[in-house]
Design a protein around this motif. Structure first.
Motif, mmCIF file in Angstrom:
data_model
loop_
_atom_site.group_PDB
_atom_site.id
_atom_site.type_symbol
_atom_site.label_atom_id
_atom_site.label_comp_id
_atom_site.label_asym_id
_atom_site.label_seq_id
_atom_site.Cartn_x
_atom_site.Cartn_y
_atom_site.Cartn_z
ATOM 1 N N PRO A 85 0.833 -1.209 0.000
ATOM 2 C CA PRO A 85 0.000 0.000 0.000
ATOM 3 C C PRO A 85 0.868 1.260 0.000
ATOM 4 C CG PRO A 85 -0.863 -1.613 1.539
ATOM 5 C CD PRO A 85 0.467 -2.134 1.064
ATOM 6 N N PHE A 86 0.382 2.301 -0.627
ATOM 7 C CA PHE A 86 1.030 3.615 -0.755
ATOM 8 C C PHE A 86 2.216 3.609 -1.727
ATOM 9 C CE2 PHE A 86 -0.950 3.493 3.478
ATOM 10 C CZ PHE A 86 -1.892 4.509 3.311
ATOM 11 N N SER A 87 2.359 2.563 -2.520
ATOM 12 C CA SER A 87 3.432 2.505 -3.521
ATOM 13 C C SER A 87 3.148 3.450 -4.678
ATOM 14 C CB SER A 87 3.550 1.092 -4.102
ATOM 15 O OG SER A 87 4.005 0.180 -3.143
ATOM 16 N N LYS A 88 4.228 3.858 -5.350
ATOM 17 C CA LYS A 88 4.147 4.551 -6.633
ATOM 18 C C LYS A 88 4.716 3.581 -7.660
ATOM 19 C CE LYS A 88 4.173 9.378 -5.453
ATOM 20 N NZ LYS A 88 4.684 10.697 -5.797
ATOM 21 N N THR A 101 -0.332 5.831 -8.274
ATOM 22 C CA THR A 101 -0.027 6.119 -6.879
ATOM 23 C C THR A 101 -1.137 5.542 -6.010
ATOM 24 O OG1 THR A 101 1.106 8.162 -7.502
ATOM 25 C CG2 THR A 101 0.456 7.940 -5.183
ATOM 26 N N SER A 102 -0.784 4.555 -5.198
ATOM 27 C CA SER A 102 -1.733 3.892 -4.309
ATOM 28 C C SER A 102 -2.101 4.812 -3.147
ATOM 29 C CB SER A 102 -1.130 2.607 -3.764
ATOM 30 O OG SER A 102 -1.865 2.115 -2.663
ATOM 31 N N ASN A 103 -3.387 4.801 -2.788
ATOM 32 C CA ASN A 103 -3.815 5.573 -1.616
ATOM 33 C C ASN A 103 -3.840 4.696 -0.361
ATOM 34 O OD1 ASN A 103 -6.108 3.987 -1.829
ATOM 35 N ND2 ASN A 103 -7.435 5.639 -2.519
ATOM 36 N N GLY A 104 -3.358 3.463 -0.476
ATOM 37 C CA GLY A 104 -3.277 2.574 0.683
ATOM 38 C C GLY A 104 -4.319 1.479 0.689
ATOM 39 N N LYS A 105 -5.367 1.599 -0.138
ATOM 40 C CA LYS A 105 -6.384 0.554 -0.211
ATOM 41 C C LYS A 105 -5.753 -0.712 -0.778
ATOM 42 C CE LYS A 105 -10.868 -0.603 -2.224
ATOM 43 N NZ LYS A 105 -11.994 -0.129 -3.037
ATOM 44 N N THR A 106 -6.047 -1.861 -0.189
ATOM 45 C CA THR A 106 -5.467 -3.117 -0.668
ATOM 46 C C THR A 106 -6.437 -3.828 -1.612
ATOM 47 O OG1 THR A 106 -6.288 -4.329 1.260
ATOM 48 C CG2 THR A 106 -4.062 -3.399 1.402
ATOM 49 N N GLY A 141 -6.597 4.682 -5.895
ATOM 50 C CA GLY A 141 -5.575 5.715 -5.999
ATOM 51 C C GLY A 141 -5.738 6.500 -7.277
#
Length: 180
Positions: free
Chosen positions: A129-132, A171-176, A163
């Protein structure tokens, strides 16, 4: 056969031995469906039993399907646009094993250079999560040969709740979950 006349030839409790498997199916219109699943590599992959393979092929529209092989001899190789021929699976023996048989699908469709679709690829298959993530796109024509991607083409998320995409960077917003 694992599927005959559109019917699964196995019961859910039959064939509980999961493994990597190679399967070929035929749809009612005569088109071919091929599947190779990894297996015996827990926790990454467990494989499929015959019943599960048949269910996947039925879901793909096959009226007939046959299991070709399983275990370490099940290997999937392909040559994607811009790449050399390569292995696109994780052989369950830990490395490639010599085989005396195989099935090759080779397109004889002529290259037109006219854009039909794009092959999207990233450096890895899984991200935290939160990866670019940089997404690489290669345009293809109907035959699979490279083609220019139209200048007005854009990348979009199927579900924007995961994201954003700007240019070719997700860009991930953290949702899995699985992002498409």
């Amino acid at each position: 056969y694992i599927v005959k006349d559109g019917v699964n030839q196995y019961k859910p409790s039959h064939g509980t031995d999961t493994a990597a498997r190679s399967v070929v199916g035929v749809k009612a219109d005569g088109s071919i469906v091929i599947m190779m699943n990894d297996g015996r590599l827990a926790p990454m992959s467990l494989g499929m039993n015959m019943y599960e393979c048949a269910e996947v092929m039925i879901a793909a529209g096959c009226v007939y399907a046959a299991n070709c092989d399983g275990g370490g001899s099940s290997t999937f190789m392909s040559q994607r646009p811009g790449e050399e021929l390569k292995v696109n699976c994780s052989p369950c023996d830990g490395s490639l094993r010599a085989n005396t048989h195989g099935i090759m699908f080779i397109s004889t469709a002529p290259a037109t250079g006219e854009f039909d679709n794009a092959y999207l690829d990233t450096e890895n298959d899984y991200y935290t999560p939160f990866s670019k993530v940089t997404i690489n796109a290669v345009g293809r024509d109907f035959s699979g040969a490279e083609a220019d991607i139209p200048a007005d083409a854009v990348m979009e998320l199927k579900d924007s709740s995961f994201g954003t995409v700007s240019g070719n960077v997700f860009t991930s917003n953290g949702k899995t979950g699985a992002v498409t």
